[in-house]
Write an enzyme that holds these catalytic residues in place. Structure first.
Site, short mmCIF file in Angstrom:
data_model
loop_
_atom_site.label_atom_id
_atom_site.label_comp_id
_atom_site.label_asym_id
_atom_site.label_seq_id
_atom_site.Cartn_x
_atom_site.Cartn_y
_atom_site.Cartn_z
N ARG A 88 0.85 -1.21 0.00
CA ARG A 88 0.00 0.00 0.00
C ARG A 88 0.88 1.25 0.00
O ARG A 88 0.52 2.27 -0.58
CB ARG A 88 -0.91 -0.01 1.23
CG ARG A 88 -1.93 -1.14 1.23
CD ARG A 88 -2.72 -1.19 2.53
NE ARG A 88 -3.73 -2.23 2.57
CZ ARG A 88 -3.53 -3.48 3.02
NH1 ARG A 88 -2.34 -3.85 3.43
NH2 ARG A 88 -4.53 -4.34 3.04
N ASP A 148 -10.16 -4.66 8.13
CA ASP A 148 -9.24 -5.68 8.64
C ASP A 148 -9.92 -6.55 9.70
O ASP A 148 -9.69 -7.77 9.76
CB ASP A 148 -7.98 -5.02 9.21
CG ASP A 148 -7.24 -4.20 8.16
OD1 ASP A 148 -7.35 -4.55 6.96
OD2 ASP A 148 -6.56 -3.22 8.51
N ARG A 151 -12.15 -9.02 8.01
CA ARG A 151 -11.34 -10.12 7.46
C ARG A 151 -10.87 -11.06 8.58
O ARG A 151 -10.80 -12.27 8.38
CB ARG A 151 -10.13 -9.53 6.70
CG ARG A 151 -10.57 -8.90 5.40
CD ARG A 151 -9.44 -8.25 4.64
NE ARG A 151 -9.90 -7.84 3.32
CZ ARG A 151 -9.32 -6.89 2.58
NH1 ARG A 151 -8.25 -6.25 3.04
NH2 ARG A 151 -9.78 -6.59 1.40
N HIS A 175 -2.85 0.22 8.80
CA HIS A 175 -3.51 -0.56 7.75
C HIS A 175 -2.46 -0.98 6.72
O HIS A 175 -2.40 -0.46 5.61
CB HIS A 175 -4.62 0.28 7.11
CG HIS A 175 -5.36 -0.44 6.03
ND1 HIS A 175 -6.03 -1.62 6.25
CD2 HIS A 175 -5.56 -0.14 4.72
CE1 HIS A 175 -6.59 -2.01 5.11
NE2 HIS A 175 -6.31 -1.14 4.17
#
Ligand SMILES: NC(=O)c1ccc[n+]([C@@H]2O[C@H](COP(=O)([O-])OP(=O)(O)OC[C@H]3O[C@@H](n4cnc5c(N)ncnc54)[C@H](O)[C@@H]3O)[C@@H](O)[C@H]2O)c1
Length: 306
Positions: A88, A148, A151, A175
């Protein structure tokens, strides 16, 4: 309740769709730099209204910020997503410029807006939004931990062979694959600690699978995911719009909480009509504290690039 979503791509459109289906907002404005794109997505979504039974009005615009004026909440999803093998953090060069101009334009037209930042690297983009707009800290929220955590719950339910509705768990920290801090110690199945059912090794596997949740999907899809990110954003928008006072892990500007300051990172917060109404400080174990500090150091390193 007027909500603007900037970026009518995969995440932006999914987020607009979930907001509309939940039917709590009067208006959603989609905005994208690509000529006609937001108008097209908005029209397509509006043609689902009679089928999905919602009255939310969705309109689209190509970068005309006057259409966003008076927004209560604005979501920033504009920017490039990662491709397989990318982190990211590698998106920062392009996305920082986009987030900077988008955040400034949104606040210019909606001075009372609450901003939700989604573009990656999200914690740094949330920090950048603070620097650019100077909005009070309760009105800038980074979305990462909600996704998150979803998940994490998916992986926990899989390991526990339990329905997801029976499972609870939270991910704090940055993140990023390395920065996430899944709180396996506090994960439960219907109030019973997950550790009562799963071995230390299996819990560790859940943790590792959670951390690479985004990368796993990026490899499968060729680009980053959108359904769960869109749903996670819509959850935050709904908590604010409906003044739900729900706890979500969100990236927020810390000023001494958790022993950290001058960065945005994921911690549990209460979301209501004023945005972040409270930062919840929970007691972390020494290992969790060390992991969060390491994660914060990573976020600060990325912040130094803006
Ligand atoms: N925080 C999270 O949990 C999370 C989850 C998934 C994706 N993301 C991030 O969200 C971003 C969007 O992902 P996506 O999959 O929707 O990408 P996408 O390419 O499908 O959509 C991005 C859209 O932004 C638009 N855009 C670019 N510059 C713009 C500008 N200046 N003004 C308005 N619109 C502009 C593009 O035209 C495009 O339609 C990426 O940075 C991605 O990494 C974050």
């Amino acid at each position: 309740m007027k909500v603007t979503v900037v970026g009518a791509g995969a995440v932006g459109a999914s987020c607009a769709e979930y907001i509309a289906i939940k039917d709590f907002a009067s208006e959603v404005v989609l905005l994208d730099i690509k000529e006609g794109y937001a108008e097209g997505k908005a029209m397509d979504l509006m043609q689902t209204a009679s089928l999905n039974g919602f009255d939310t009005k969705i309109t689209g615009s190509t970068s005309d910020y006057s259409k966003t004026a008076g927004s209560d909440i604005a979501v920033i999803t504009s920017g490039i997503p990662r491709k397989p093998g990318m982190t990211r953090e590698e998106l920062i060069g392009i996305n920082a410029g986009i987030v900077k101009s988008v955040a400034a334009s949104l606040v210019e037209h909606s001075p009372n807006v609450i901003l939700i930042v989604v573009s990656n690297p999200m914690d740094t983009m949330t920090y950048l939004a603070h620097k650019v707009t100077g909005l009070p800290k309760n009105r800038i929220i980074g979305m990462g931990g909600a996704l998150d955590s979803a998940r994490f719950k998916y992986r926990l339910a899989e390991a526990l062979e339990a329905p997801i509705s029976d499972v609870d768990g939270m991910v704090i920290g940055g993140h990023s694959d390395k920065g996430m801090v899944p709180l396996t110690r506090l994960a439960t199945r219907n109030s019973v600690p997950a550790s009562e059912f799963l071995s230390e090794e299996r819990l560790q596997q859940v943790l590792e699978d959670t951390k690479v949740g985004g990368a796993t999907l990026t490899k499968l899809l060729g680009t980053s995911a959108w359904y769960a990110p869109g749903a996670a954003v819509s959850g935050l928008v709904q908590a604010i719009a409906c003044d739900q006072k729900k706890i979500f892990p969100c990236s927020t500007l810390l000023d001494g909480e958790y022993g950290l300051s001058d960065l945005c990172i994921g911690v549990p917060v209460v979301l209501g009509r004023n945005g972040i109404e409270k930062i919840v400080e929970i007691n972390l174990s020494d290992a969790e504290k060390a992991h969060l500090e390491e994660s914060a150091a990573g976020v600060k390193k990325t912040n130094s690039l803006i």
